[in-house]
Scaffold this active site. Structure first.
Site, short mmCIF file in Angstrom:
data_model
loop_
_atom_site.label_atom_id
_atom_site.label_comp_id
_atom_site.label_asym_id
_atom_site.label_seq_id
_atom_site.Cartn_x
_atom_site.Cartn_y
_atom_site.Cartn_z
N ASN A 132 57.94 26.76 31.67
CA ASN A 132 56.63 26.32 31.13
C ASN A 132 56.73 26.22 29.61
OD1 ASN A 132 55.87 28.95 29.91
ND2 ASN A 132 56.00 29.61 32.04
N PHE A 146 47.64 39.28 28.99
CA PHE A 146 47.06 38.06 28.45
C PHE A 146 46.55 37.21 29.60
CE2 PHE A 146 47.82 37.11 23.87
CZ PHE A 146 48.21 38.39 23.51
N LYS A 196 40.90 39.28 36.10
CA LYS A 196 42.28 39.79 35.92
C LYS A 196 42.28 41.24 35.46
CE LYS A 196 44.47 35.41 35.48
NZ LYS A 196 44.83 34.28 34.66
N LYS A 246 44.39 43.29 38.10
CA LYS A 246 45.69 43.80 37.63
C LYS A 246 45.60 45.27 37.22
CE LYS A 246 47.41 39.28 36.42
NZ LYS A 246 48.75 38.73 36.30
N1 CTP Z 1 52.04 38.34 34.45
C1 CTP Z 1 53.11 39.16 34.81
N2 CTP Z 1 53.90 38.83 35.87
C2 CTP Z 1 53.64 37.72 36.61
C3 CTP Z 1 52.55 36.88 36.25
C4 CTP Z 1 51.77 37.23 35.17
O1 CTP Z 1 53.34 40.17 34.14
N3 CTP Z 1 54.42 37.43 37.62
C5 CTP Z 1 51.18 38.72 33.33
C6 CTP Z 1 51.24 37.81 32.15
O2 CTP Z 1 52.23 38.22 31.23
C7 CTP Z 1 49.86 37.95 31.57
C8 CTP Z 1 48.98 38.21 32.75
O3 CTP Z 1 49.86 38.68 33.77
O4 CTP Z 1 49.77 39.09 30.74
C9 CTP Z 1 48.20 37.03 33.25
O5 CTP Z 1 49.01 35.99 33.59
P1 CTP Z 1 48.43 34.57 34.09
O6 CTP Z 1 49.60 33.71 34.36
O7 CTP Z 1 47.39 34.08 33.17
O8 CTP Z 1 47.69 34.97 35.39
P2 CTP Z 1 48.15 35.03 36.86
O9 CTP Z 1 48.11 36.45 37.28
O10 CTP Z 1 49.45 34.32 37.02
O11 CTP Z 1 46.98 34.26 37.58
P3 CTP Z 1 46.73 32.68 37.72
O12 CTP Z 1 48.06 32.01 37.49
O13 CTP Z 1 46.23 32.59 39.09
O14 CTP Z 1 45.72 32.35 36.68
#
Ligand code: CTP
Length: 403
Positions: A209, A321, A335, A339
């Site tokens: 990404n 984040f 979240k 989380k």
């Molecule tokens: N994150 C993580 N491990 C993952 C996915 C996300 O540690 N496999 C952490 C990111 O570093 C960030 C937070 O979770 O601090 C939110 O990530 P985001 O991608 O915005 O959210 P998702 O949980 O992936 O939810 P969605 O994609 O459904 O919005």
């Protein structure tokens, strides 16, 4: 924390950006700082001493040889009173005089007479900023340890577009408070994830990404500036390893997960800034995939959620984040709960916002409150974020204190 009870000498020189100095003085006072304003003759053409007196709640100093002023707080006392000096705006002429050690007015004299840190916020026409003479002078100041804040790029009062705008008051405040190394996280172990991940499809292709890693690196640096022992677990980025930070480079989400779990086993604070791929190809082909058919299906499987896994370990503080394209606060609150973390820093992405940009704004969401950090450079925003995290960390763990 940060600027509370700090004595700031705010120097104002003669540029159009001087109108922002009044706002800057007011904001400094809002943050608990005590402010004394020193104006050059040129500055008085743009803003009156009376205005600066009103916003700083102190008499304004304009002259080196004013018997009344010297009877009150003379230039040497003023130099000693200061915890920091901030010159905003600093014109090309002032920068030149500072670089060459001039002492023919109050402000330049103070700069020579003070032992404290001096920060300079240049503001001028873009061509004047780019001119070699100005650049040489700036280099001299940098070598002397003077902090150069900005300038920003953009529309200028003269109609030009380019570098030379003074940073906004909020950005200057963040930089100034960051310059007081507070030791808020002295000896606290902080683990930060940053950047994108790369999920291999075959040896040459993968899913990734647009995350640049800038925000995560800035957060790691800001934590280190505040005395933390920092480990940065970074996905693939082109950024150099930050000073004073133990950097572990990884590629995939699984590798990031493994490194984060190992590092947080004895961690105090975890900050997940990385844009982790939620899915990876079920198997990565060992050889390069050849284009044999019209369609190709790649099965994706879920990656572990690093933040959720670390939050379950019961660290003293965890922050994540949330990059959202819409309904930022609502998604971020979800979240926070799903989380199980102490804080979510949410920002808007897409449409030119967020990824790859130099600046950003953040909405900080915890169980009780929502707070906005206004748009500013990522390095400054990261410092503000670390201040907010340190405050919450100490509030949650009153017995820990700075160790
Ligand atoms: N994150 C993580 N491990 C993952 C996915 C996300 O540690 N496999 C952490 C990111 O570093 C960030 C937070 O979770 O601090 C939110 O990530 P985001 O991608 O915005 O959210 P998702 O949980 O992936 O939810 P969605 O994609 O459904 O919005």
């Amino acid at each position: 924390m940060g600027l509370a009870n700090k004595h700031i000498v705010l120097g104002v020189t003669g540029g159009i950006a001087a109108y922002k100095s009044a706002e800057l003085a007011r904001r400094l006072r809002d943050r608990g700082a005590r402010v004394r304003v020193v104006m050059t003759k040129g500055a008085e053409h743009f803003i009156t001493p009376l205005t600066m007196q009103a916003v700083s709640s102190n008499p304004v100093h304009t002259s080196l040889l004013d018997p009344d002023a010297e009877a009150g707080m003379g230039h040497i006392e003023l130099a000693r009173w200061a915890d920091a000096m901030l010159i905003a705006p600093a014109t090309a002429n002032f920068i030149s005089r500072l670089a060459h050690g001039a002492a023919d007015d109050l402000l330049t004299t103070l700069c020579l007479a003070t032992p404290v840190a001096i920060s300079v916020a240049p503001a001028m026409n873009q061509q004047m900023w780019r001119d070699q003479a100005t650049q040489d002078n700036i280099e001299i100041l940098r070598k002397r340890g003077i902090l150069i804040l900005g300038p920003a790029e953009g529309d200028q009062a003269c109609g030009d577009i380019g570098p030379g705008r003074m940073l906004e008051p909020d950005e200057l405040l963040a930089a100034l408070s960051g310059s007081f190394r507070s030791g808020m996280l002295e000896n606290v172990k902080v683990v930060v994830t940053a950047g994108p991940t790369w999920e291999a499809i075959d040896p040459v292709r993968g899913i990734t990404n647009h995350s640049s890693g800038k925000m995560g690196y800035a957060v790691a640096e800001a934590a280190a500036e505040n005395g933390a022992r920092v480990t940065l677990v970074s996905g693939p980025t082109g950024l150099p390893r930050p000073d004073n930070v133990h950097t572990i480079r990884v590629t995939s989400a699984q590798e990031m997960y493994d490194a984060a779990m190992e590092e947080t086993a004895a961690g105090d604070i975890f900050i997940a800034v990385a844009a982790v791929a939620d899915y990876r190809p079920a198997t990565a082909a060992e050889q390069k995939i050849k284009k044999r058919s019209d369609t190709l299906t790649i099965e994706l499987i879920r990656n572990p959620d690093i933040l959720t896994a670390v939050a379950k370990r019961g660290l003293l503080f965890t922050a994540g984040f949330a990059a959202e394209t819409n309904s930022v606060e609502m998604h971020a609150r979800e979240k926070l709960t799903s989380k199980g973390v102490d804080l979510i820093a949410a920002n808007l992405v897409g449409g030119g916002e967020g990824f790859g940009t130099e600046d950003n704004s953040l909405m900080l969401i915890d169980k009780t409150d929502t707070k906005t950090l206004p748009r500013m450079r990522k390095s400054l925003l990261a410092r503000r974020l670390i201040e907010e995290i340190a405050e919450r960390y100490h509030a949650k763990n009153p017995t820990q204190g700075p160790r």
